[in-house]
Design a protein around this motif. Structure first.
Motif, PDB file in Angstrom:
ATOM      1  N   VAL A  19       0.840  -1.200   0.000  1.00  0.00           N
ATOM      2  CA  VAL A  19       0.000   0.000   0.000  1.00  0.00           C
ATOM      3  C   VAL A  19       0.870   1.243   0.000  1.00  0.00           C
ATOM      4  N   GLU A  20       0.646   2.107  -0.965  1.00  0.00           N
ATOM      5  CA  GLU A  20       1.348   3.386  -1.043  1.00  0.00           C
ATOM      6  C   GLU A  20       0.486   4.472  -0.384  1.00  0.00           C
ATOM      7  N   MET A  64      -5.491   3.995  10.321  1.00  0.00           N
ATOM      8  CA  MET A  64      -5.499   2.547  10.507  1.00  0.00           C
ATOM      9  C   MET A  64      -6.800   1.944   9.973  1.00  0.00           C
ATOM     10  N   ASP A  65      -7.919   2.591  10.295  1.00  0.00           N
ATOM     11  CA  ASP A  65      -9.220   2.077   9.862  1.00  0.00           C
ATOM     12  C   ASP A  65      -9.352   2.099   8.345  1.00  0.00           C
ATOM     13  N   VAL A  66      -8.936   3.196   7.723  1.00  0.00           N
ATOM     14  CA  VAL A  66      -9.032   3.318   6.271  1.00  0.00           C
ATOM     15  C   VAL A  66      -8.159   2.275   5.579  1.00  0.00           C
ATOM     16  N   ILE A  67      -6.937   2.095   6.073  1.00  0.00           N
ATOM     17  CA  ILE A  67      -6.021   1.136   5.443  1.00  0.00           C
ATOM     18  C   ILE A  67      -6.541  -0.298   5.616  1.00  0.00           C
ATOM     19  N   VAL A  99       2.675  -5.027  10.596  1.00  0.00           N
ATOM     20  CA  VAL A  99       2.934  -3.749   9.913  1.00  0.00           C
ATOM     21  C   VAL A  99       2.833  -2.594  10.914  1.00  0.00           C
ATOM     22  N   ASP A 100       3.837  -1.723  10.930  1.00  0.00           N
ATOM     23  CA  ASP A 100       3.858  -0.550  11.812  1.00  0.00           C
ATOM     24  C   ASP A 100       3.336   0.657  11.036  1.00  0.00           C
ATOM     25  N   LEU A 101       2.082   1.024  11.286  1.00  0.00           N
ATOM     26  CA  LEU A 101       1.461   2.123  10.543  1.00  0.00           C
ATOM     27  C   LEU A 101       1.912   3.493  11.024  1.00  0.00           C
ATOM     28  N   GLU A 102       2.684   3.554  12.101  1.00  0.00           N
ATOM     29  CA  GLU A 102       3.210   4.842  12.551  1.00  0.00           C
ATOM     30  C   GLU A 102       4.386   5.290  11.686  1.00  0.00           C
ATOM     31  N   LYS A 103       4.981   4.328  10.987  1.00  0.00           N
ATOM     32  CA  LYS A 103       6.056   4.669  10.054  1.00  0.00           C
ATOM     33  C   LYS A 103       5.446   5.149   8.743  1.00  0.00           C
ATOM     34  N   TYR A 107       3.490   0.282   2.967  1.00  0.00           N
ATOM     35  CA  TYR A 107       3.241  -0.777   3.941  1.00  0.00           C
ATOM     36  C   TYR A 107       2.993  -2.087   3.186  1.00  0.00           C
ATOM     37  N   THR A 108       3.598  -3.142   3.696  1.00  0.00           N
ATOM     38  CA  THR A 108       3.443  -4.444   3.031  1.00  0.00           C
ATOM     39  C   THR A 108       2.715  -5.416   3.961  1.00  0.00           C
ATOM     40  N   PHE A 109       1.605  -5.930   3.473  1.00  0.00           N
ATOM     41  CA  PHE A 109       0.803  -6.904   4.220  1.00  0.00           C
ATOM     42  C   PHE A 109       0.906  -8.257   3.517  1.00  0.00           C
ATOM     43  N   VAL A 110       1.135  -9.296   4.298  1.00  0.00           N
ATOM     44  CA  VAL A 110       1.262 -10.641   3.733  1.00  0.00           C
ATOM     45  C   VAL A 110       0.211 -11.550   4.374  1.00  0.00           C
ATOM     46  N   PHE A 111      -0.542 -12.240   3.522  1.00  0.00           N
ATOM     47  CA  PHE A 111      -1.610 -13.122   4.007  1.00  0.00           C
ATOM     48  C   PHE A 111      -1.383 -14.553   3.534  1.00  0.00           C
TER      49      PHE A 111
END
Length: 451
Positions: A19-20, A64-67, A99-103, A107-111
């Motif tokens: 996610v950019e 956080m909620d939007v992402i 994933v640290d959303l404060e950075k 962001y890379t999410f792996v499922f």
């Protein structure tokens, strides 16, 4: 946003989402503006709170909620668009850090994705499957006639006791000499059915008894259960130990259950006014109903046999066991590891049949409409009323009952499953070669009990 999917072993998939900032920035800002319009903070008029304060207070949570919503939507869209046969739901990979959303982005999410095993099942005229046709014989019709007549039966007075009669009498406790015990227990109009007495020695004491006879017997021996004995003696369960001797029982009533006569009144009660005119038509009507009912039993057995046949044909399938166990643990948070291990094999068995059935349903172009669901619900309602002897319930009453049932989602889901099974059964009966076998209801029931 970038999404990629890897599935090297065909059953354990891994979906990666990058996610950019541009993917979520606009939605975050729009949401924060909406917050600002509604924000009520001391010192500021509604809608005039500085955006900087709104961002500091609500920014991280909104982001956080939007992402999370964005990623969830895109993951399911990707799975649907790429026809990935996912089992269960995506799980965050345990092999990657959270994933640290404060950075700052990206962001890379792996499922981890459990993928259904590949297989092909087809059933046609080359496949031969047993189909048991249950015979409707005179014995079966006689039993149904007796059942209908019993539903409208009644108790009549009798002079001499016979096997299933119900007695009423005066019960008196006796002393050791066989005389009425002074201050002993007395129960008037005590109801007794000797056929329910388990001890033969006590039961035989009532053989051939007549109205007015006095029988001496021991209730403690006759009734093994303290609850039954307490009910008969009209005392608390704790008091039965104080009354373990003999009692006299003088019979004041003998009531015998008598089936209703097989006549027009019975015909009208079962099938409606003048729908049946004589006993011959009555038996024919019963035979029709039994045939339809027993065809349902035959179809149920056929579907069970088809399932066993298809499972054997497909063979053992390979599943992503560890991932499916993780999903099972997540779906049962109140259960321990032992529960998962104990129930996993059975869940896989059910899953295999579910996947097989999905293919068969698709192959035979089976679709369930609202009318199909209502018909299944009506049949279920009529069967339920029939259990209580109500065979001629008006359609309007049935429809009202069905409408109430269909207000509950769990009922709707059950009716959909039943409608699918009904349509699939009919399609498969026409598709495969039936090895028809005639069988009596007794033998059919024995066969089903042996399963």
């Amino acid at each position: 946003m970038n999404i990629s999917f890897e599935n090297p072993d065909k059953i354990n998939g891994q979906l990666t989402v990058t996610v950019e900032e541009s993917d979520y920035k606009e939605d975050v800002e729009k949401t924060l503006k909406d917050y600002r319009k509604k924000a009520n903070m001391p010192g500021f008029r509604p809608g005039q709170v500085p955006m900087g304060m709104i961002k500091r207070q609500y920014g991280p949570a909104v982001k956080m909620d939007v992402i999370n919503k964005l990623v969830g939507r895109k993951v399911y869209d990707y799975i649907k668009e790429n026809n990935i046969p996912m089992l269960g739901e995506p799980l965050a990979s345990e092999k990657h850090d959270a994933v640290d959303l404060e950075k700052d982005a990206p962001y890379t999410f792996v499922f981890d994705i459990a993928v259904a095993p590949e297989f092909k099942i087809e059933l046609n005229g080359k496949n031969k499957i047993d189909y048991y046709k249950i015979q409707v014989d005179d014995k079966l019709i006689d039993q149904q006639v007796d059942s209908f007549a019993a539903r409208m039966g009644e108790y009549v007075k009798a002079e001499t006791f016979e096997g299933n009669d119900m007695l009423k009498g005066d019960l008196r406790e006796l002393d050791e000499q066989g005389n009425t015990k002074e201050g002993g227990l007395t129960v008037e109009a005590a109801v007794l059915m000797p056929s329910y007495i388990k001890v033969e020695e006590e039961k035989k004491k009532f053989d051939g008894a007549k109205l007015g006879d006095i029988i001496t017997f021991n209730p403690r021996k006759a009734y093994a259960s303290d609850v039954e004995l307490a009910s008969f003696l009209k005392v608390d369960k704790e008091q039965v130990k104080d009354h373990e001797g003999d009692f006299s029982y003088q019979i004041t009533e003998i009531n015998r259950f008598q089936n209703h006569a097989v006549n027009q009144e019975l015909f009208d009660n079962i099938y409606g006014k003048d729908a049946v005119k004589d006993e011959k038509q009555f038996r024919e009507k019963i035979a029709e109903g039994l045939q339809a009912q027993l065809e349902g039993e035959s179809d149920y057995k056929f579907l069970l046999d088809t399932r066993a046949y298809a499972e054997k044909k497909v063979g053992k399938l390979e599943y992503p066991d560890e991932l499916l166990k993780r999903i099972m643990r997540k779906n049962n948070p109140d259960k321990d590891e032992a529960f998962v291990e104990k129930n996993y094999d059975e869940s896989i068995k059910q899953l295999t049949w579910h996947l097989i059935k999905e293919q068969l349903v698709k192959a035979h172009d089976i679709k369930v409409e609202d009318q199909d669901i209502k018909e299944v619900a009506r049949a279920a309602a009529r069967a339920q009323f029939a259990q209580y002897g109500m065979s001629n319930v008006p359609d309007e009453y049935i429809d009202n009952y069905v409408n109430d049932l269909l207000k509950k989602q769990e009922s709707v889901d059950a009716f959909i499953d039943r409608a699918v099974d009904t349509k699939l059964t009919q399609a498969l009966k026409n598709a495969v070669k039936l090895n028809e076998k005639e069988i009596s209801l007794d033998d059919f029931q024995k066969m089903m009990e042996a399963k």
